[in-house]
Design a protein around this motif. Structure first.
Motif, PDB file in Angstrom:
ATOM      1  N   UNK A 284       1.760   2.215  -3.488  1.00 50.06           N
ATOM      2  CA  UNK A 284       0.478   2.979  -4.078  1.00 50.06           C
ATOM      3  C   UNK A 284       0.788   4.405  -3.689  1.00 50.06           C
ATOM      4  N   UNK A 285       0.804   4.754  -2.432  1.00 55.61           N
ATOM      5  CA  UNK A 285       0.982   6.107  -2.161  1.00 55.61           C
ATOM      6  C   UNK A 285       2.101   6.794  -2.676  1.00 55.61           C
TER       7      UNK A 285
ATOM      8  N   UNK B  41       0.925  -1.200  -0.079  1.00 55.63           N
ATOM      9  CA  UNK B  41       0.029   0.012  -0.053  1.00 55.63           C
ATOM     10  C   UNK B  41       0.866   1.294  -0.091  1.00 55.63           C
TER      11      UNK B  41
ATOM     12  N   UNK C 145       1.229   7.363  -6.284  1.00 57.68           N
ATOM     13  CA  UNK C 145       0.457   8.812  -6.585  1.00 57.68           C
ATOM     14  C   UNK C 145       1.240  10.065  -6.288  1.00 57.68           C
TER      15      UNK C 145
END
Lengths: 128, 515
Positions: free
Chosen positions: B139-140, B136, B143
């Motif tokens: 993912x951050x 996760x 972005x």
């Protein structure tokens, strides 16, 4: 009948998949830039729905210690996906804000936010 | 050991710098330049310290806030992430030194502080994605990278930039979302987000949920494929990389794309493991896509008139080489891929920076107008030539060495078909790089012809004087701050061409962490 029952049990997952595809379809086919951003937002919601549903346990209470006296016997839902989705929502908002500000700039530059019209303008520029 | 905290310190330093630099920077003067370069120098020192520490005392896992691997975020500081972060910081420093002169020409003065703030955040995202061992968290960071890498394109206030940035942003977000969807599906099966824990769980259960894992892998690969511009998903790349300001193009093409390839390698080998990939047969298809990309990227590049656009299409082909190496699922293949990551990073930076210098000095972007430019800008064109020869794969450059390793890896894997593809792709590379070099050095430019016509009517003495003046111009035409980084990168390419072991020894250690 079994399939129907299985589908009923997994409504959230199926809903997430359908929303994801609807969002993707909007992003890929709609010429309006604003609607593309809306499509992105639908996709984001779909993924968040899937993630949060994974953490849900039927009959589980909120995972806060000391909320109820008899908490030792009850089941708690998984708090981790919820916490992650909070981060995800922040990311989604910033992406939306940035893309909307880009759309404003595109509108100032081209006078339209329809992708096909922008493409026409650009091809006129390169040819003429 | 205090140096254990260094990976986190680098990220914090860069975030702080990203906030402080635009506040303190009223004018783009000497003080702010020193501040920017100083921050990067500290980050570089720390990453060098991490690399040396890892090579001496071994890899370690770093739990942020001591939450533990199961619920917390974990950094994996091993030979791979230490070396690649060092590489990323070093190349970023060189590009930033170049950008200090160049950026004034490309964007409005008011935006410069914001630009460096974005560069710091971009660097933080790249380092974070290299260090992290948590899906996760990946993912951050993805972005963060998505927003900053689009922003350093759209900061140049031109019509094309807005459209390129918007398209890049939408596709980037599609990529991140499909990565997140795949991640959610993996979480459903395993219940962990830490790469090590997922790997341990998945090797037990993957035969129970083959469809779920295949779907998750497909979504993740598509997402990362969009971001890493693997062939059929590369459509955003030419616009984005060619319209961006030169330092941004260099950063995007040589580093940002590579970082997503690191994530791809991590997902394939650290999360799912070799057994699952070969069991699902993913690597075969990845190899086919890479082969098509290697050919088609070069074919598209041949037709381009704009020099930066041509370089952007050439990136698509070069990414094909890296993916081919990854898809072989062998030690040689992966080390060839990682070696090509470094050598393509160096060569593409050199190419973009020298193309940027031509645009800076002459204002010409069209390939057909570059005749005779080698006499006016000898150092720039020498850098361009070295990097272009590397792209083609002439012995003595690092590009040759990576093709050499890749060819051996392909033969070792028993797939000589790919060797043919590598050769064809090299010939195609030669087809679009060599004409530029030949025209630059052996053809007369329009300006030169005019000068000679005017010179011929004057006496010999005057001609010599003009020539002298011109030679002075050659050295002075570009600021030293732009020439030095380019020369360093070009000499590094040659050094790595003759002594590939300098990098290869570390890369072999890094590959051992995957296979």
């Amino acid at each position: 009948m079994e399939i129907l029952q299985a589908m009923m049990d997994r409504t959230n997952y199926i809903g997430a998949a359908i929303l994801f595809v609807i969002g993707l379809y909007t992003v890929l086919t709609h010429p309006n830039l604003l609607k593309k951003v809306i499509g992105i937002n639908i996709m984001e919601t779909a993924v968040f729905l899937l993630m949060v549903s994974e953490g849900y346990i039927a009959g589980g209470s909120s995972p806060i210690l000391g909320l109820t006296k008899e908490q030792a016997t009850t089941v708690h839902v998984n708090p981790l996906p919820t916490a992650m989705i909070l981060t995800g929502i922040v990311v989604a908002v910033s992406i939306t804000a940035y893309s909307l500000s880009l759309i404003i700039k595109i509108y100032e530059a081209y006078g339209t936010i329809e992708l096909d019209e922008i493409m026409e303008l650009r091809s006129e520029q390169t040819n003429g | 050991m205090d140096s254990m905290q260094f990976p986190l310190y680098i990220l914090l330093l860069l975030v702080m710098a990203a906030v402080i630099v635009p506040i303190l920077m009223k004018e783009f003067d000497r003080k702010s330049k020193v501040m920017i370069l100083g921050t990067l120098a500290i980050a570089w020192g720390m990453s060098l310290y991490i690399l040396v520490g890892v090579l001496q005392s071994g890899a370690y896992l770093y739990d942020i806030g001591n939450w533990g691997a199961k619920i917390g975020i974990q950094f994996n500081i091993d030979e791979f992430s230490a070396f690649m972060s060092f590489f990323i910081v070093s190349l970023t420093i060189l590009i930033v030194i170049y950008s200090i002169k160049d950026i004034e020409h490309e964007i409005y003065r008011k935006q410069i502080a914001g630009y460096y703030s974005l560069v710091f955040l971009l660097l933080m995202g790249m380092l974070g994605i290299t260090f992290t061992n948590d899906l996760f968290n990946t993912y951050v960071f993805m972005e963060i990278l998505a927003i900053t890498s689009c922003a350093i394109i759209s900061i140049k206030r031109k019509k094309e930039n807005y459209m390129a940035a918007f398209r890049y942003l939408i596709l980037n977000t599609l990529g991140s979302l499909s990565f997140l969807f795949g991640l959610a599906l993996l979480y459903m099966v395993t219940g962990y987000l830490n790469m090590g824990e997922v790997y341990n769980t998945i090797s037990d259960v993957w035969q129970l949920y083959p469809r779920n894992i295949l779907l998750a892998l497909g979504l993740m690969l598509t997402g990362l494929g969009i971001k890493a511009a693997i062939f059929p998903l590369h459509i955003w790349l030419p616009d984005a990389h060619s319209s961006a300001p030169t330092p941004s193009s260099a950063l995007l093409s040589s580093l940002v794309v590579k970082v997503y390839i690191f994530t791809l390698i991590k997902v394939l080998y650290r999360v799912l493991g070799e057994e699952v990939i070969t069991g699902l047969g993913v690597s075969t298809y990845l190899g086919y896509l890479a082969a098509i990309g290697m050919i088609m990227g070069s074919v598209f590049a041949i037709g381009q008139k704009d020099i930066k656009r041509m370089l952007a299409y050439s990136s698509v082909a070069q990414i094909g080489y890296i993916i081919l190496g990854v898809s072989l699922t062998s030690t040689q293949g992966l080390s060839a891929a990682l070696f090509h990551v470094t050598s393509h990073g160096l060569m593409k930076t050199a190419l973009f920076l020298s193309a940027g210098s031509i645009i800076y000095y002459k204002g010409k972007r069209d390939i057909r107008e570059l005749n005779g430019i080698g006499y006016e800008m000898p150092i720039t064109m020498a850098v361009f030539t070295i990097a272009a020869l590397g792209m083609i794969g002439i012995p003595g450059t690092n590009g040759f060495m990576s093709k050499w390793y890749l060819s051996f890896a392909v033969l070792e894997a028993g797939q000589p078909f790919y060797l043919v593809v590598i050769l064809i792709s090299s010939f195609l590379n030669a087809m679009y790089y060599l004409p530029i070099i030949i025209n630059a050095f052996f053809k007369q430019g329009i300006d030169n012809k005019e000068k000679e016509v005017s010179n011929s009517s004057e006496s010999m003495f005057v001609t010599e004087e003009i020539l002298d003046n011109k030679q002075e111009m050659n050295v002075e035409g570009l600021p030293k701050l732009m020439l030095i980084p380019m020369s360093i990168i070009a000499s590094l390419s040659i050094i790595l061409g003759f002594f590939p072991q300098l990098v290869m020894n570390i890369i072999e250690l890094a590959v051992n962490t995957f296979l």
